[in-house]
Design a protein around this motif. Sequence first.
Motif, PDB file in Angstrom:
ATOM      1  N   ILE A 281       0.861  -1.178   0.251  1.00  0.00           N
ATOM      2  CA  ILE A 281       0.308   0.167  -0.173  1.00  0.00           C
ATOM      3  C   ILE A 281       0.979   1.292  -0.291  1.00  0.00           C
ATOM      4  N   LEU A 282       2.489   1.511   0.791  1.00  0.00           N
ATOM      5  CA  LEU A 282       2.942   2.502   1.216  1.00  0.00           C
ATOM      6  C   LEU A 282       3.689   2.418  -0.544  1.00  0.00           C
ATOM      7  N   MET A 283       3.679   1.351  -1.522  1.00  0.00           N
ATOM      8  CA  MET A 283       4.318   1.368  -2.800  1.00  0.00           C
ATOM      9  C   MET A 283       3.425   2.233  -3.435  1.00  0.00           C
ATOM     10  N   ALA A 284       2.393   2.145  -3.316  1.00  0.00           N
ATOM     11  CA  ALA A 284       1.133   2.675  -3.945  1.00  0.00           C
ATOM     12  C   ALA A 284       1.257   4.036  -3.779  1.00  0.00           C
ATOM     13  N   LEU A 285       1.737   4.783  -3.005  1.00  0.00           N
ATOM     14  CA  LEU A 285       1.977   6.525  -2.551  1.00  0.00           C
ATOM     15  C   LEU A 285       3.230   7.040  -3.669  1.00  0.00           C
ATOM     16  N   ILE A 286       3.499   6.158  -3.587  1.00  0.00           N
ATOM     17  CA  ILE A 286       4.746   6.510  -4.931  1.00  0.00           C
ATOM     18  C   ILE A 286       4.501   7.460  -6.237  1.00  0.00           C
ATOM     19  N   PRO A 287       4.972   8.538  -5.939  1.00  0.00           N
ATOM     20  CA  PRO A 287       4.580   9.023  -7.709  1.00  0.00           C
ATOM     21  C   PRO A 287       4.771   8.387  -8.570  1.00  0.00           C
ATOM     22  N   GLY A 288       4.202   7.608  -9.606  1.00  0.00           N
ATOM     23  CA  GLY A 288       4.457   7.323 -11.262  1.00  0.00           C
ATOM     24  C   GLY A 288       3.891   5.760 -11.285  1.00  0.00           C
ATOM     25  N   MET A 289       3.816   4.965  -9.774  1.00  0.00           N
ATOM     26  CA  MET A 289       3.844   4.247  -9.296  1.00  0.00           C
ATOM     27  C   MET A 289       1.682   3.582  -9.624  1.00  0.00           C
ATOM     28  N   PRO A 290       1.383   2.501 -10.819  1.00  0.00           N
ATOM     29  CA  PRO A 290       0.427   2.126 -10.516  1.00  0.00           C
ATOM     30  C   PRO A 290      -0.534   1.649  -9.480  1.00  0.00           C
ATOM     31  N   ILE A 291      -1.997   2.746  -9.061  1.00  0.00           N
ATOM     32  CA  ILE A 291      -1.999   2.477  -7.352  1.00  0.00           C
ATOM     33  C   ILE A 291      -2.784   1.734  -8.119  1.00  0.00           C
ATOM     34  N   PRO A 293      -3.373  -1.831  -8.654  1.00  0.00           N
ATOM     35  CA  PRO A 293      -2.476  -3.267  -8.957  1.00  0.00           C
ATOM     36  C   PRO A 293      -1.595  -2.636  -6.817  1.00  0.00           C
ATOM     37  N   PHE A 294      -1.305  -2.203  -6.413  1.00  0.00           N
ATOM     38  CA  PHE A 294      -0.680  -2.559  -5.774  1.00  0.00           C
ATOM     39  C   PHE A 294      -1.735  -2.623  -4.407  1.00  0.00           C
ATOM     40  N   ILE A 295      -2.797  -1.649  -4.403  1.00  0.00           N
ATOM     41  CA  ILE A 295      -3.445  -1.750  -3.223  1.00  0.00           C
ATOM     42  C   ILE A 295      -4.378  -2.681  -3.098  1.00  0.00           C
ATOM     43  N   VAL A 296      -4.767  -3.424  -4.437  1.00  0.00           N
ATOM     44  CA  VAL A 296      -5.789  -4.846  -4.374  1.00  0.00           C
ATOM     45  C   VAL A 296      -4.436  -5.407  -3.455  1.00  0.00           C
ATOM     46  N   VAL A 297      -3.428  -5.945  -3.743  1.00  0.00           N
ATOM     47  CA  VAL A 297      -2.571  -6.890  -3.857  1.00  0.00           C
ATOM     48  C   VAL A 297      -2.432  -6.571  -1.983  1.00  0.00           C
ATOM     49  N   GLY A 298      -1.749  -5.535  -1.844  1.00  0.00           N
ATOM     50  CA  GLY A 298      -1.913  -5.026  -0.399  1.00  0.00           C
ATOM     51  C   GLY A 298      -2.563  -5.652   0.424  1.00  0.00           C
ATOM     52  N   ALA A 299      -3.991  -5.369  -0.064  1.00  0.00           N
ATOM     53  CA  ALA A 299      -4.946  -5.684   0.729  1.00  0.00           C
ATOM     54  C   ALA A 299      -5.589  -6.818   0.738  1.00  0.00           C
ATOM     55  N   GLY A 300      -5.340  -7.495  -0.423  1.00  0.00           N
ATOM     56  CA  GLY A 300      -5.671  -8.640  -0.193  1.00  0.00           C
ATOM     57  C   GLY A 300      -4.830  -9.696   0.829  1.00  0.00           C
TER      58      GLY A 300
END
Length: 683
Positions: A281-291, A293-300
Motif C-alpha cells: 500500500i505504501l508503494m502505491a503512494l510513490i509518484p508514477g506507480m500504478p495505484i 494493483p498495489f492497493i489490491v495486492v496489499g489489501a489481499g
Amino acid sequence: MNSTLAKLAVPIGVVGIILLLVVPIPAGLLDVLIIVNILLALVTLLTTMFVKKPLDFSVFPSLLLVATLFRLGLNVASTRLVLGEGYAGQVIASFGHVAVGGSIIIGAVIFLILVVIQFVVVTKGAERVAEVGARFTLDAMPGKQMAIDADLNAGLITDVQAKERRAEVSAEADFYGAMDGASKFVKGDAIAGLIIIIINLIGGIAIGMLQRGMEVGDALNTYALLTIGDGLVTQIPALLMAVSTGMIVTRSNAESDIGATASAQLTQSRTALMIAGAAAILMALIPGMPIIPFIVVGAGLIVISQRIKGNEAKARAGAAAAAAVEGLAPRSDTAEDLIEQMRVHALEIQLAPDLVDLVSGASDDLLARVRALRRKVAIDLGMVVPPVRTRDNVDLPPSTYAIRIAGVEAGRGIAPAGKVLALGENLESLPGTATVEPVFGLAGKWVPGEMRPRAEMAGATVIDRVSVLVTHLSSIITGNAARLLTREDVRVLTDGVRQVSPSAVDDLIPGLLSLAEVQRVLQGLLAEQIPINDLPRIYEALSVRAKVSADPEGLVEAARQALGPALTALYLDGAVLRVIMIEPGLEQSMLEGMRPSDQGSQILLDPVRIDAILGSLRTAMATVEASGLTAVLVCAPALRPAIRRLVSAQAGGLPVLSYEEVTSARVAIETVGVVRGTETIAA
C-alpha cells in the motif's frame, strides 16, 4: 492383459525411439509425437509437484533418460523433414509462424532466452543440487543405518520395520546417486538442442540456395522459421523436464504435496503478511506507480493475515478442548495394552528426566553405543544380548540412571549433564563433585566439560558420561550373562550350530540332552565368564559325557575340559600362566571331605580349618597382587567345582582351573603361591 501392456509399454517405446532415429516418418505422425512429448513433460512436472517425497517418484531418473532420448529422436526426425521437404508438420509450422509472429528475430531471441533459462539457471542449479544431495545422502547413510539398529536394539521398532527402513535408506541413496547422473542428461539435452538448431539453420539455408535455387532472403525466411519452430517445440518440453529435475531433487520428505506445503509455510507468519501488505500500500503512494494493483495486492495480503489470526484462535481452542478430553479419558485397558504394561524386559536402562538428552542426539548417542556393546559382548562371550529398553523414570533422582535385569535393579549411577568423570589422583584442584566409579570402585570427580583439558593436564583419566554408563552396563551384562541366556537364545544358537556342524547337534539334542539341560550347562559356563563361542566343540564334549551321566556339574566340567586351551589363554600373562597351588596333603583331605548335594559337590571340613584355608588363600592373592601380577588357583579336576563354589564369594572372583585344563594348553607355568590349611608359602 493391462498388466502385460504396462510391462511392454516402455520397452516398445524405447525400440520405437531407436527406429525414429533411422526411419523417416510422415509429418502427420511427427505432429502426434511432438504433442505426446509436450504432454509427457507436463505430466512429469505436475507429478513432481504432487509427490510427498522423492522416493514416491523413484522412476524419475530412468524416465528422464527415456524422455531425453525421445526428444533427440524427434529432433532428428524433424530435421530430416525440414531439410528434405521444407515442411515438418503443422505443430512446427505453427510455432514458427504463430508463436513468434512470423519474425525470425523474435523467434531467435525467444529460443535463446529459453536455452539460457534451461541451461544456465535451471539445469546448472539442478545439477549442483543433485550432486550435493547425492554426496550428503551417501555420507549420512552409515549414520542412518546405525540409528535404525539403535532403535531396533532399544525395542522401539520391530525386525520387519527395521528391514523396511534399511531398504528405504538404501533406495534413497540409490535414487540420489541416479539423479546425480541423470542431471547430466538434462545438461546434454540443452547443449544438443542448441547445436541442432544451428546445424538446421545452416543446412537449411545451404539446401535452399544450392539445391532449390532460392535467394538468401527466401531461404532464410523459409528454413529459419521452421528451424526456430522445431527448436521451440523441443525446447519447451526440455525446459519442463529440467524444471521437473530441479523440483524432484529439491524436494524433502513431507506429509503433503508441494502446493499444500508451500501454502501452509508461506502463510505461517501473520506478521510477515501484514508487513508485506502494508509495504504494498505504501508503494502505491510513490509518484508514477500504478495505484490500483498495489492497493489490491496489499489489501489481499492483509485480509489473508486476518483470516490466519482467526484460524489460529480456533486451532488453539480445539487443541485445548482435545487436551481436556484426553485428560479426562481413561487410559486404554485392553488386554493387549495391559499385557504390554506388565511385560518385564530382560534389560532396561532407566534415566532421570534430565538425562534424556543421552538418547535424543543432543550429546553422544547412548543407543548407538549400546548397539556397539551388544555386538562386542556377542563376539566376546558368544551369546546374543537381548535388546536394551531405554526409558525415562521421574522417580529417579536428578542425573541418576538405573540398570535393571528382568525388572530388578542391578546397578545405579550418576551421569550429570555437561560434566565428565575425571579419575586419578590430585583432583583437589579441580572443581566438581566427588564420586566413586561404579565398576572398579575408583575415586573420581565429576567436573564441568570445559575443564576437561585442565583435568587431562593434571594427569587424570577423563571419561565422558555415556562411556561411564555403557561401561557400567557392560559390567552388569557380563556379570549376569547366565541370567540373560534364555532358552530361546539357546535354540537360536543351536540352529546356528546345526548349519555348520549338524552332527554335533543331532548326536546331542534331543536324544541325550534336552534344550533345557543344554541351557543349564551354558549358563554354568557363563556364570564363570567362560565364552561359549565354540559351541560345536562344547556340544561334542557334552555328547560324550551325556552317555555316561547327565549330571549338570559333570557336563559343565566336560565342556570346560574341551575348552581347556581357550580357558587358559584368558589368564596368560604373555606366554606364562601364573598359578597358586594347593598343598597335596590339604588337597587329599578336601577330596576325602567332598560330598554331593542338590547344589553340587561341597567340601565338608571343620569350619576352623575352612577359615584357615580361605585366610591362606587371601594372603597368597595379596602377595601376588603386591607384585603387580595376576594368577589363577589350580586343583584336581574332581575338586574344581567344589573349590570354586567355596572361594567364589571370598576371593573376589579368583579363577579356578583344573590340572587337566592347564596342562592341555601346553604353556609355561609359574607357581607363585601354595595354599595350606594353616599358612601360605609365596613362591
